[in-house]
Enzyme design. Structure first.
Site, short mmCIF file in Angstrom:
data_model
loop_
_atom_site.label_atom_id
_atom_site.label_comp_id
_atom_site.label_asym_id
_atom_site.label_seq_id
_atom_site.Cartn_x
_atom_site.Cartn_y
_atom_site.Cartn_z
N GLU A 1 0.81 -1.03 0.00
CA GLU A 1 0.06 0.15 0.22
C GLU A 1 0.79 1.13 0.02
O GLU A 1 1.82 1.30 0.93
CB GLU A 1 -0.82 -0.04 1.23
N CYS A 2 0.55 2.23 -1.00
CA CYS A 2 1.28 3.49 -0.98
C CYS A 2 2.93 3.08 -0.85
O CYS A 2 3.49 2.90 -1.86
CB CYS A 2 0.80 4.24 0.07
#
Length: 440
Positions: free
Chosen positions: A327-328
Site C-alpha cells: 500500500e502506497c
C-alpha cells in the site's frame, strides 16, 4: 456502552491534537482506562494517542465504514472508563458527497455514536466573537450535542474573562482556557506530525501537556459531560478478510501506516500476524502465507532499503509462489526504483515495474473506491473497497496491468489504479473497509 466525548475544532490548526493528547495522558495518570479514537483516515495521530493513553487507538470513518462496522470498532472501548475521540479538520468538514453513513466528517461520527462535542477554539486575535462561532457550530446540526468549548492560545487573564463572559451570555459552557505556550507543539512533516516512534522525548512532552491540561481544564466536568454511545453493536459487521493464515506485516519507521482495526479484524478471522522490519534488513518469515507492506515513509530511508539485501531477497523468493501486496509506500518499494527528493534513484525490489519520484512533489489526496480487476489480499476480483489516497510521489513509469478501477468520493475516475504482476500487487489506495454499495 462506555461514555465518551469528541474533541473537535472549527478548523485545522486549532490545537485539538495536542489538547487531546493532554487529556488522554491526564485521565490515564489519574487512574482511568481511557480509550482513544481518531475520526477520519489518519495513521499518525493514533500513534501519539496510543503513547498518551497506553491503549491502541482506532479510526472511525463515516465515509468509508458502514454504521455496523463503526459500532463494532467503537466497542473496543467496552472495558474502558472513558472514550476520548479526536476529530479531523473542522467539525463539519468532509468529502463533497456522502459515503457509507456520512461524508467523513467528525460530526457524523459524533452523531452516529452519541458522543457530545467539545470544541477547541484558537481564540488568538479575537475575543467576544468566539462566542458567535461557538453558537453557530452548536446550532448547525440538531443531531449533535455541543457540550462546550476549550479556549486555546489565550493571551491574558483579561482576554479569558472577556471570552468567558460572552460564552456565558450565549449559554456555552467553558471547560477550560489554555494560555499561549509555543513550546507545547510537535514537529510536522509533509503527511502530518513526525511519527510518535521518532520522538525521543515524547513521554516528557505528554507529561508537560497533561500538566497544562490539569492546571487549566475542568477534567471532572469533561468526564461528567461524556455520554454513552447510542448505537449498540450489531451481531456481525463485514470487515477486512486476511490475505492468509499467517500474514507477514512490515512494521518499522518506513512502514508504519497500518490501521488498528485492520489487524484486529485479521486476528478475529483467525490470522496470525508476523511483524518484521525491512529497515533492520529482516526478510519476511519464510513460512508466511502472505506479505503485506503498509505505507509509511520509505522515501526517507530509500538508501537503507535499497541496501537491505536480505529483505529484498526474501520478498523476491516469497513472490515466486505466494502473494505480496503493498500500500502506497509499500507499493513504491515493490517497484523498480524510487527517486528521492534530491533526484537520486534507488533500486527497489523490482517485483513490479513501478518507478516513482519525490523530486517533483505533487499532492494526491482524497477518499477512493476501488473495484478490483484482480484478486487482492483476501478479496476476489469484482469486490468494491473503500479507502483513501494521500501521498506526494509522482509516477514516472507503471507498465504492469491495472489492479483496480478507482474513483474519487464523487465517483470520478482517478489514474491511481495500482498494478499487479504474478503474485504481486500494489496500489496507492489505503484500504479502510469493504464497500456496502458502490459510491456514486
Amino acid at each position: 456502552m462506555t461514555p465518551g466525548i469528541l474533541i473537535a475544532a472549527p478548523r485545522s490548526g486549532s490545537g485539538k491534537t495536542t489538547i487531546t493528547l493532554g487529556l488522554l495522558r491526564a485521565f490515564a495518570r489519574a487512574g482511568l482506562k481511557v480509550q482513544p479514537f481518531k475520526s477520519g483516515p489518519d495513521y499518525i495521530d493514533p500513534g501519539f494517542q496510543q503513547a498518551a493513553s497506553h491503549r491502541p487507538s482506532h479510526n472511525l470513518d463515516s465515509w468509508a465504514m458502514p454504521r455496523p462496522l463503526i459500532a463494532h470498532i467503537a466497542a473496543e472501548a467496552d472495558d474502558a472508563d472513558l472514550v476520548v475521540a479526536e476529530g479531523v479538520m473542522g467539525l463539519f468538514d468532509g468529502a463533497p458527497c456522502r459515503g457509507e453513513c456520512g461524508n467523513g466528517s467528525s460530526a457524523d461520527v459524533a452523531a452516529a455514536l452519541g458522543w457530545p462535542v467539545i470544541l477547541v477554539m484558537d481564540v488568538s486575535g479575537q475575543s467576544q466573537s468566539a462566542a458567535a462561532i461557538a453558537q453557530g457550530f452548536r446550532s448547525l446540526r440538531p443531531d449533535i450535542a455541543m457540550a462546550g468549548v476549550i479556549l486555546n492560545r489565550v493571551a491574558s487573564a483579561r482576554h479569558e474573562q472577556m471570552i468567558r463572559q460572552a460564552m456565558a451570555e450565549a449559554g456555552m459552557k467553558v471547560f477550560g482556557a489554555i494560555p499561549r505556550c509555543p513550546d507545547l507543539t510537535l514537529p510536522e512533516r509533509h503527511l502530518g506530525l513526525v511519527q510518535a516512534s521518532e520522538q525521543g522525548n515524547l513521554d516528557a512532552f505528554m507529561e508537560r501537556m497533561a500538566d497544562m491540561i490539569g492546571a487549566h481544564v475542568d477534567l471532572d466536568g469533561i468526564r461528567s459531560a461524556a455520554t454513552s454511545a447510542t448505537a449498540a453493536p450489531t451481531p456481525r459487521a463485514d470487515g477486512i478478510a486476511p490475505p492468509g493464515q499467517r500474514v507477514a506485516v512490515a512494521q518499522d519507521e518506513a512502514f508504519s501506516f497500518t490501521y488498528a482495526h485492520l489487524l484486529t479484524q485479521w486476528r478475529a478471522a483467525g490470522a496470525e500476524i508476523l511483524p518484521f522490519s525491512p529497515l533492520a534488513d529482516e526478510a519476511p518469515p519464510a513460512d508466511a502465507d502472505a506479505v503485506w507492506l503498509p505505507g509509511g515513509y520509505p522515501e526517507l530511508h530509500a538508501g537503507r532499503l535499497a541496501a537491505a539485501s536480505r529483505f529484498l531477497a526474501g520478498l523476491r523468493h516469497h513472490a515466486l509462489d505466494r502473494p505480496i501486496h503493498g500500500e502506497c509506500g509499500g507499493y513504491m518499494v515493490l517497484g523498480e526504483a524510487l527517486i528521492d527528493a534530491k533526484g537520486e534513484a534507488h533500486c527497489m525490489a523490482g517485483l513490479l515495474g513501478l518507478v516513482t519520484s519525490f523530486a517533483e512533489r505533487r499532492l494526491h489526496l482524497g477518499y477512493r473506491q476501488a473495484r478490483l480487476l484482480q484478486p487482492m489480499g483476501g478479496f476476489s476480483a469484482g469486490t468494491a473497497l473503500n479507502g483513501h489516497e494521500f501521498h506526494y510521489s509522482t509516477i514516472i513509469d507503471q507498465p504492469d496491468s491495472p489492479l483496480a478501477s478507482v474513483t474519487d468520493a464523487q465517483g470520478q475516475p482517478v489514474s491511481s489504479t495500482g498494478s499487479f504482476r504474478g503474485y504481486v500487487s500494489g496500489s496507492f489506495f489505503h484500504l479502510i473497509a469493504p464497500a456496502s454499495d458502490p459510491i456514486s
